[in-house]
Design an enzyme around this catalytic site. Structure first.
Site, short mmCIF file in Angstrom:
data_model
loop_
_atom_site.label_atom_id
_atom_site.label_comp_id
_atom_site.label_asym_id
_atom_site.label_seq_id
_atom_site.Cartn_x
_atom_site.Cartn_y
_atom_site.Cartn_z
N ASN A 1 14.48 -13.60 -26.53
CA ASN A 1 13.58 -14.49 -27.24
C ASN A 1 14.30 -15.43 -28.20
OD1 ASN A 1 10.99 -15.25 -28.84
ND2 ASN A 1 12.25 -14.19 -30.36
N TYR B 1 18.07 -28.91 -26.31
CA TYR B 1 17.03 -27.91 -26.04
C TYR B 1 16.52 -28.01 -24.60
CZ TYR B 1 13.14 -24.78 -27.14
OH TYR B 1 12.25 -23.72 -27.17
N LYS C 1 17.24 -24.81 -21.98
CA LYS C 1 16.12 -24.10 -21.39
C LYS C 1 16.05 -24.32 -19.87
CE LYS C 1 14.56 -21.93 -24.94
NZ LYS C 1 14.66 -20.45 -25.00
N THR D 1 5.22 -21.45 -35.66
CA THR D 1 6.46 -20.77 -35.99
C THR D 1 7.35 -21.66 -36.86
OG1 THR D 1 7.60 -21.63 -34.04
CG2 THR D 1 6.42 -19.53 -33.79
#
Length: 252
Positions: free
Chosen positions: A87, A154, A158, A191
């Site tokens: 995660n 990013y 990913k 978050t």
């Protein structure tokens, strides 16, 4: 005994996933730089074990040392099913490719790509040697599927994780190990990562106003809700599709 290894348990989705595992009667080994004492209390309340391993996943030496410590502890307990939830991740650096800092870029890929691959490789091997069932999950993002201005790191890290997931799962199918590896896209959540995104300048990230709008319109999902969806997927073991990139939006 079922044991779940979860990275990034200090906060956010990682904390939620670890908490739900514990509440489901599954022992958790948490990996993060900062210890989350709330999880130890939840474990005690549910009569399960929680063990924390302090590790900077951006440091390969720390990762290798932590893996060896975990293996020793796994050998003590024994397990019928081992989960690995990769995660932990960072969004930085957010900037145009012409302005990305070299060290920030290297750290990003170490944490977002190399660390989860290394962990998955090592614990797949461990589970195979111990004849333990294994289910691995890589937390991914919709950014893996489309280019986003300012998110070259990013999007790329990913996308790498998605392809690794598919390739590792293919190998498990060909080898008939019974192990399963999937990826899970949790969508936009409330978050600290979202806070970092909203603090970006428009020069570095042209969609910053859109993400500020998500917060203003209360469109960011709660991490407990998203974590619960992932646990529901994992609980239906016979239906897990090896190599699939699961999308949280499919469950709303």
């Amino acid at each position: 005994m079922k044991i779940a290894l979860v990275t990034g348990v200090s906060k956010g989705l990682g904390e939620s996933i670890a908490k739900i595992f514990l509440e489901s009667g599954i022992h958790v080994f948490g990996i993060s730089r900062t210890e989350n004492k709330r999880l130890a209390k939840i474990a005690e309340k549910n009569n399960v074990n929680y063990q924390h391993y302090s590790c900077d996943l951006g440091n390969i030496i720390q990762i290798e040392t932590t893996i060896e410590h975990i293996k020793v502890d796994l050998d003590k307990d024994g397990q019928s099913l081992l989960y690995l939830i990769n995660n932990a991740a960072v969004i930085e650096p957010i900037n145009q490719v012409l302005k990305v800092d070299n060290q920030a870029l290297a750290y990003h890929f170490q944490l977002n790509t190399i660390a989860p691959i290394l962990l998955m490789n090592q614990f797949l091997q461990y589970a195979s040697e111990k004849n333990t069932d294994f289910i691995g999950v890589n937390i991914t993002s919709g950014a893996a599927e489309r280019p986003i201005y300012g998110w070259s790191a990013y999007c790329s890290s990913k996308a790498s994780i998605n392809m690794y997931t598919k390739t590792a799962a293919l190998e498990q199918e060909e080898l008939k190990t019974g192990h399963k590896i999937i990826a899970f896209n949790p969508g936009i959540m409330d978050t600290s990562m979202q806070q970092h995104i909203r603090s970006s300048t428009k020069e570095a990230f042209v969609e910053v106003d859109k993400f500020k709008g998500y917060k203003a319109a209360n469109q960011l999902r709660d991490t407990d809700t998203v974590g619960g969806i992932l646990i529901d997927i994992l609980n239906d073991e016979s239906s897990i599709q090896n190599g699939k990139i699961y999308q949280v939006n499919e469950y709303f």
